[in-house]
Design a protein around this motif. Structure first.
Motif, mmCIF file in Angstrom:
data_model
loop_
_atom_site.group_PDB
_atom_site.id
_atom_site.type_symbol
_atom_site.label_atom_id
_atom_site.label_comp_id
_atom_site.label_asym_id
_atom_site.label_seq_id
_atom_site.Cartn_x
_atom_site.Cartn_y
_atom_site.Cartn_z
ATOM 1 N N ASP A 262 84.124 -15.925 131.672
ATOM 2 C CA ASP A 262 85.388 -15.266 131.298
ATOM 3 C C ASP A 262 85.960 -13.977 132.351
ATOM 4 O O ASP A 262 87.007 -13.713 132.050
ATOM 5 C CB ASP A 262 84.944 -14.571 129.975
ATOM 6 N N SER A 263 84.946 -13.832 133.078
ATOM 7 C CA SER A 263 85.500 -12.701 134.182
ATOM 8 C C SER A 263 86.038 -13.104 135.287
ATOM 9 O O SER A 263 86.416 -12.450 136.257
ATOM 10 C CB SER A 263 84.083 -11.940 134.385
ATOM 11 N N VAL A 264 86.355 -14.475 135.422
ATOM 12 C CA VAL A 264 86.885 -15.074 136.632
ATOM 13 C C VAL A 264 88.352 -15.749 136.193
ATOM 14 O O VAL A 264 88.500 -16.604 135.181
ATOM 15 C CB VAL A 264 85.925 -16.399 137.014
ATOM 16 N N GLU A 265 89.456 -15.315 136.859
ATOM 17 C CA GLU A 265 90.766 -16.076 136.667
ATOM 18 C C GLU A 265 91.068 -16.824 138.146
ATOM 19 O O GLU A 265 90.925 -16.245 139.080
ATOM 20 C CB GLU A 265 91.684 -15.028 136.577
ATOM 21 N N SER A 266 91.457 -17.847 137.733
ATOM 22 C CA SER A 266 92.207 -18.746 138.993
ATOM 23 C C SER A 266 93.400 -19.420 138.870
ATOM 24 O O SER A 266 93.554 -19.663 137.619
ATOM 25 C CB SER A 266 90.931 -19.786 139.198
ATOM 26 N N PHE A 267 94.176 -19.637 139.582
ATOM 27 C CA PHE A 267 95.238 -20.192 139.554
ATOM 28 C C PHE A 267 95.885 -20.804 140.942
ATOM 29 O O PHE A 267 95.545 -20.382 142.063
ATOM 30 C CB PHE A 267 96.287 -19.229 138.886
ATOM 31 N N ALA A 268 96.722 -21.535 140.829
ATOM 32 C CA ALA A 268 97.184 -22.408 142.079
ATOM 33 C C ALA A 268 98.552 -21.908 142.397
ATOM 34 O O ALA A 268 99.474 -21.428 141.562
ATOM 35 C CB ALA A 268 97.193 -23.764 141.852
ATOM 36 N N PHE A 269 99.007 -21.753 143.914
ATOM 37 C CA PHE A 269 100.173 -21.325 144.132
ATOM 38 C C PHE A 269 100.739 -21.761 145.578
ATOM 39 O O PHE A 269 99.692 -22.485 146.308
ATOM 40 C CB PHE A 269 100.096 -19.746 144.303
ATOM 41 N N GLN A 270 101.733 -21.743 145.933
ATOM 42 C CA GLN A 270 102.638 -22.176 147.194
ATOM 43 C C GLN A 270 102.471 -20.934 148.015
ATOM 44 O O GLN A 270 102.276 -20.961 149.306
ATOM 45 C CB GLN A 270 103.784 -22.805 147.036
ATOM 46 N N ARG A 271 103.134 -19.726 147.428
ATOM 47 C CA ARG A 271 103.407 -18.560 148.142
ATOM 48 C C ARG A 271 103.196 -17.214 147.235
ATOM 49 O O ARG A 271 103.378 -17.556 146.145
ATOM 50 C CB ARG A 271 104.781 -18.374 148.549
ATOM 51 N N MET A 272 102.354 -16.394 147.711
ATOM 52 C CA MET A 272 102.129 -15.236 146.871
ATOM 53 C C MET A 272 102.136 -13.723 147.997
ATOM 54 O O MET A 272 101.527 -13.970 148.977
ATOM 55 C CB MET A 272 100.743 -15.349 146.162
ATOM 56 N N GLN A 273 102.795 -13.019 147.543
ATOM 57 C CA GLN A 273 102.873 -11.613 148.047
ATOM 58 C C GLN A 273 101.940 -10.610 147.210
ATOM 59 O O GLN A 273 101.848 -10.606 146.087
ATOM 60 C CB GLN A 273 103.952 -11.197 148.293
ATOM 61 N N VAL A 274 101.026 -9.874 148.166
ATOM 62 C CA VAL A 274 100.004 -9.067 147.704
ATOM 63 C C VAL A 274 100.271 -7.602 148.203
ATOM 64 O O VAL A 274 100.098 -7.525 149.433
ATOM 65 C CB VAL A 274 98.601 -9.660 147.695
ATOM 66 N N LYS A 275 100.494 -6.611 147.431
ATOM 67 C CA LYS A 275 100.522 -5.184 147.950
ATOM 68 C C LYS A 275 99.464 -4.689 147.253
ATOM 69 O O LYS A 275 99.562 -4.005 146.040
ATOM 70 C CB LYS A 275 101.936 -4.597 147.451
ATOM 71 N N PRO A 276 98.392 -4.120 148.023
ATOM 72 C CA PRO A 276 97.218 -3.426 147.626
ATOM 73 C C PRO A 276 97.811 -1.992 147.666
ATOM 74 O O PRO A 276 98.664 -1.515 148.532
ATOM 75 C CB PRO A 276 96.279 -3.290 148.779
ATOM 76 N N ARG A 277 97.160 -1.240 146.706
ATOM 77 C CA ARG A 277 97.577 0.248 146.726
ATOM 78 C C ARG A 277 96.571 1.036 147.506
ATOM 79 O O ARG A 277 95.164 0.992 147.179
ATOM 80 C CB ARG A 277 97.289 0.977 145.346
ATOM 81 N N LEU A 278 97.014 1.821 148.505
ATOM 82 C CA LEU A 278 96.048 2.137 149.657
ATOM 83 C C LEU A 278 96.089 3.712 149.604
ATOM 84 O O LEU A 278 97.073 4.198 148.926
ATOM 85 C CB LEU A 278 96.298 1.610 151.109
#
Length: 324
Positions: A262-278
């Motif tokens: 239950d603690s794992v999420e997974s999904f498929a994609f072609q393009r994904m942008q990720v902005k970490p809070r630094l």
């Protein structure tokens, strides 16, 4: 008509060999490759490169291979294979692999023998086949790319290997020690096809290798990422968890049932942008790709590469070559 490179068997195959292993190991690699070339009556050229010169040597070799209608071959582990793949993909020339890594997911997925002599012999009859690759900020990855917990795991693994040698048991022991430590949570803004969401996770893992994902329990036959090798790649995230839950997930991954947690999420994609809070003033984050760790500027863009990599693979059997 789509571009499809060919290999001229009269032109020398160019082998890129990581020279960090020492002279005796280098002599053994040379003997394996020269024996395979001699048995097949093929010309070949062996280029040894130190780790800090690997990218430059690979780029020159890819350019030479393209000009002579030949192929460049990576002889080594994940880091060597990734450096050669980056150069071959950019140049558009075919690439071969003689794997010398610990897990060899890329080679095993594509039917390339993990025993060096067998892999070298296979190359002599192999033909270039287009295979899907992923990119993170335009840097190619063949197996996976990640941030958060996984880059820490890889750095710890290299430390343990330097002390105790290279083996799967050493890698597993290093992973246990890493996973049982306390880790900070990443705060990420994920943009997938214009849909924004905020998540907290100890790690974001992006996979382009069916074998690796299935080995930890993500059954791609009925998973949304089942088209992993046909235009999409898979993302795996852990929801915020404590040390005991992390230990339980580690056990589930070892027995191949991670995808059911239950603690794992997974999904498929072609393009994904990720902005970490630094932290204030920071512009880069630690990213791992194919076993190597570096720092990259944010935001991070993960995508399926528009062009394939042309990989020298075993010729398909009649059954595999027949249309479905």
């Amino acid at each position: 008509m789509p571009y499809s490179p060919t290999v001229d068997t009269a032109s020398p195959l160019i082998f890129i060999i990581n020279a960090a292993s020492g002279s005796s190991a280098g002599d053994a690699k040379r003997a394996v490759l020269e024996d395979a070339l001699q048995a097949a009556g093929r010309p070949g050229e062996l280029r040894f490169a130190k780790p800090d010169a690997l990218a430059r040597v690979a780029q020159q070799a890819a350019a030479d291979a393209l000009a002579t209608r030949s192929a460049v071959v990576a002889v080594g582990g994940d880091g060597t294979i990734n450096a050669v793949a980056q150069a071959a993909h950019a140049a558009g020339c075919p690439m071969g692999v003689v794997p010398l890594g610990t897990f060899n997911y890329f080679a095993r997925t594509h039917g390339i023998p993990t025993e060096p002599a067998e892999a070298a012999q296979m190359l002599m009859q192999a033909q270039p086949v287009p295979v899907q690759v992923g990119t993170v900020n335009d840097h190619v990855f063949l197996v996976n790319a990640s941030l958060g917990l996984y880059p820490d795991l890889l750095e710890d693994r290299e430390t343990y290997k330097a002390r105790f040698g290279r083996s799967r048991w050493v890698a597993l022991g290093a992973a246990c020690m890493t996973l049982l430590r306390a880790h900070r949570q990443l705060r990420l803004q994920i943009d997938e096809g214009g849909v924004l969401r905020e998540v907290r996770t100890p790690t974001l893992f992006v996979g382009n290798n069916r074998l690796q994902l299935e080995q930890v329990g993500l059954n791609l036959s009925d998973h949304p990422a089942r088209a992993l090798d046909d235009g999409r790649i898979a993302a795996v995230m852990l929801r915020p968890i404590g040390t005991l839950t992390m230990a339980w997930l580690m056990l589930r991954g070892a027995v191949g049932t991670l995808g059911e947690a239950d603690s794992v999420e997974s999904f498929a994609f072609q393009r994904m942008q990720v902005k970490p809070r630094l932290a204030y003033g920071r512009r880069t984050i630690k990213v791992a790709f194919d076993g190597e760790v570096t720092r990259m500027r944010t935001p991070l863009e993960f995508r399926v590469a528009a062009r394939p990599l042309y990989l020298l693979k075993p010729a398909p059997s009649a059954a595999e070559a027949a249309p479905a």
